[in-house]
Design a protein around this motif. Structure first.
Motif, short mmCIF file in Angstrom:
data_model
loop_
_atom_site.label_atom_id
_atom_site.label_comp_id
_atom_site.label_asym_id
_atom_site.label_seq_id
_atom_site.Cartn_x
_atom_site.Cartn_y
_atom_site.Cartn_z
N MET A 65 0.88 -1.26 -0.16
CA MET A 65 0.13 0.03 -0.06
C MET A 65 0.75 1.17 0.00
SD MET A 65 -3.30 -0.59 2.63
CE MET A 65 -2.46 -1.83 3.68
N ASN A 66 0.41 2.04 -0.99
CA ASN A 66 0.93 3.64 -0.72
C ASN A 66 0.49 4.37 0.62
OD1 ASN A 66 -1.25 4.79 -1.43
ND2 ASN A 66 -0.88 4.70 -3.83
N ARG A 67 1.05 5.63 0.75
CA ARG A 67 0.67 6.14 1.98
C ARG A 67 -0.65 6.55 1.83
NH1 ARG A 67 3.69 11.71 3.72
NH2 ARG A 67 5.47 10.39 3.72
N GLU A 68 -1.29 6.87 0.82
CA GLU A 68 -2.84 7.32 0.65
C GLU A 68 -3.70 6.12 0.88
OE1 GLU A 68 -3.72 9.29 -2.86
OE2 GLU A 68 -2.55 11.20 -2.37
N GLU A 69 -3.14 4.87 0.41
CA GLU A 69 -4.24 3.83 0.47
C GLU A 69 -3.97 3.27 2.01
OE1 GLU A 69 -3.67 1.62 -3.95
OE2 GLU A 69 -1.88 1.27 -2.10
N LEU A 70 -2.76 3.43 2.57
CA LEU A 70 -2.56 3.04 4.07
C LEU A 70 -3.55 3.91 4.71
CD1 LEU A 70 -1.32 1.34 6.16
CD2 LEU A 70 0.52 2.82 6.11
N LYS A 71 -3.37 5.41 4.63
CA LYS A 71 -4.19 6.22 5.28
C LYS A 71 -5.70 5.81 5.41
CE LYS A 71 -5.66 11.03 6.00
NZ LYS A 71 -5.73 10.76 7.35
N SER A 72 -6.09 5.45 4.12
CA SER A 72 -7.52 5.35 3.94
C SER A 72 -8.11 4.17 4.61
CB SER A 72 -7.75 5.05 2.38
OG SER A 72 -9.30 4.60 2.25
N PHE A 73 -7.05 3.11 4.66
CA PHE A 73 -7.49 1.68 5.43
C PHE A 73 -7.44 1.74 6.68
CE2 PHE A 73 -5.30 -2.07 7.15
CZ PHE A 73 -6.43 -2.95 7.04
N LEU A 74 -6.51 2.60 7.30
CA LEU A 74 -6.45 2.96 8.62
C LEU A 74 -7.61 3.71 9.29
CD1 LEU A 74 -2.62 2.72 9.39
CD2 LEU A 74 -4.24 1.00 9.91
N LEU A 84 7.19 4.50 15.18
CA LEU A 84 5.95 4.32 14.79
C LEU A 84 5.07 5.57 14.68
CD1 LEU A 84 3.44 2.61 14.23
CD2 LEU A 84 3.27 2.13 16.93
N THR A 85 5.27 6.52 15.79
CA THR A 85 4.33 7.69 15.91
C THR A 85 4.69 8.47 14.96
OG1 THR A 85 4.30 7.36 18.54
CG2 THR A 85 3.90 9.33 17.62
N GLU A 86 5.89 8.86 14.55
CA GLU A 86 6.45 9.65 13.54
C GLU A 86 5.68 9.04 12.22
OE1 GLU A 86 10.59 9.56 13.61
OE2 GLU A 86 10.83 11.15 15.11
N ASN A 87 5.73 7.81 12.05
CA ASN A 87 5.01 7.45 10.65
C ASN A 87 3.51 7.77 10.80
OD1 ASN A 87 7.02 6.64 9.04
ND2 ASN A 87 7.32 4.64 10.20
N LEU A 88 2.84 7.53 11.88
CA LEU A 88 1.41 7.69 12.23
C LEU A 88 1.11 9.13 11.92
CD1 LEU A 88 0.50 5.42 15.25
CD2 LEU A 88 0.27 5.06 12.66
N ARG A 89 2.26 10.11 12.35
CA ARG A 89 2.09 11.43 12.05
C ARG A 89 1.94 11.92 10.70
NH1 ARG A 89 6.05 12.73 16.71
NH2 ARG A 89 4.65 13.12 18.52
N LYS A 90 2.48 11.26 9.88
CA LYS A 90 2.51 11.28 8.37
C LYS A 90 1.07 11.15 7.90
CE LYS A 90 7.19 9.92 7.61
NZ LYS A 90 8.21 9.08 6.98
N LEU A 91 0.21 10.15 8.66
CA LEU A 91 -1.06 10.12 7.97
C LEU A 91 -2.12 11.09 8.84
CD1 LEU A 91 -1.01 6.21 8.57
CD2 LEU A 91 -0.40 7.63 6.50
N ASP A 92 -1.96 11.45 9.97
CA ASP A 92 -2.65 12.39 10.85
C ASP A 92 -1.97 13.29 11.66
OD1 ASP A 92 -4.11 14.14 12.20
OD2 ASP A 92 -5.99 12.59 12.12
#
Length: 256
Positions: A1-10, A228-236
């Motif tokens: 999954m790319n970032r947009e797909e991962l964000k949508s999924f999560l 983990l948190t830094e990667n999650l901040r890229k999503l929100d």
């Protein structure tokens, strides 16, 4: 999954699991049994400290501990007598025993006689934008600042400087700082921002996050929680730890 797909999924999984019915079978149900701010803080911290093993056992042991406080923890820590403390002598949960229990009560009594909220223990003299590592270290140092503290109790208050991922205390801070429309997290502390929170990195979250490429670090420690948190901040950016619901739900409910 790319970032947009991962964000949508999560994001979809957050909506699925960040719901009021999540409360019943989770340790967060313990502070939800109270309405007074200080009771929520004490009950929440104890439930987080006991958060080892099966959730049902954690909930039962938390209730057992709070029963010893007459289900009024703030009033109990301020007004208890020496006789009242005898009931803690038989308390045990995994490696947490009566020595630890009595010191927690001792600390709460000392602290709440001087402060209105446990939030102040994490804030101290730190700036509003202080990193969470500094806040957790501040709390650890304050908690064990009393001259008669038992060293055996160190294991129950995690500290980033001791290489811990600090899963339990990060979970507690999520409850206190983050507020959501579903009413799971309380959001009663205002000095810290949800943006500053670090994602609790338990066994299930760790496993799912690795499968999704959110963690690459081999071991699980404080730096892993940061990664983990830094990667999650890229999503929100503003609310990264909302994804704790998604990762935990995927791990526990869906065996992802």
């Amino acid at each position: 999954m790319n970032r947009e797909e991962l964000k949508s999924f999560l994001d979809a999984k957050v909506k699925e699991y960040n719901r009021a019915d999540f409360i019943t079978n989770d340790p967060v149900s313990i502070p939800h049994e109270y309405t007074k701010k200080q009771d929520i803080e004490i009950a929440g911290l104890m439930a987080a400290v006991f958060a080892w093993g099966q959730r049902k056992t954690i909930i039962n042991k938390s209730r057992e501990f709070l029963t010893l406080m007459d289900h009024a923890p703030h009033e109990f820590v301020l007004t208890h007598s020496e006789k009242d403390l005898k009931s803690f002598l038989d308390f045990k949960h995994r490696t947490f025993n009566s020595v630890d229990a009595l010191y927690f009560v001792h600390f709460f009594r000392w602290f709440y006689r001087q402060h209105e909220s446990l939030e102040e223990a994490f804030v101290g003299s730190l700036d509003a934008d202080a990193h969470m590592e500094a806040r957790l270290t501040n709390f650890f140092n304050l908690f064990f600042s009393l001259p008669d503290h038992p060293e055996r109790t160190y294991k129950h208050i995690p500290n980033p400087s001791r290489k811990s991922a600090c899963k339990r205390i990060n979970m507690f801070l999520r409850w206190m700082v983050r507020k959501d429309e579903a009413g799971v997290d309380f959001g009663i502390w205002k000095t810290m921002s949800p943006h500053q929170l670090i994602c609790p990195c338990d066994l299930h979250v760790d496993r799912v996050a690795r499968k999704l490429g959110l963690i690459r670090r081999k071991q699980t420690d404080w730096q892993t929680a940061i990664e983990l948190t830094e990667n999650l901040r890229k999503l929100d950016h503003n609310d990264p730890v909302k994804y704790d619901f998604a990762l935990f739900g995927l791990g526990v409910e869906e065996k992802f």
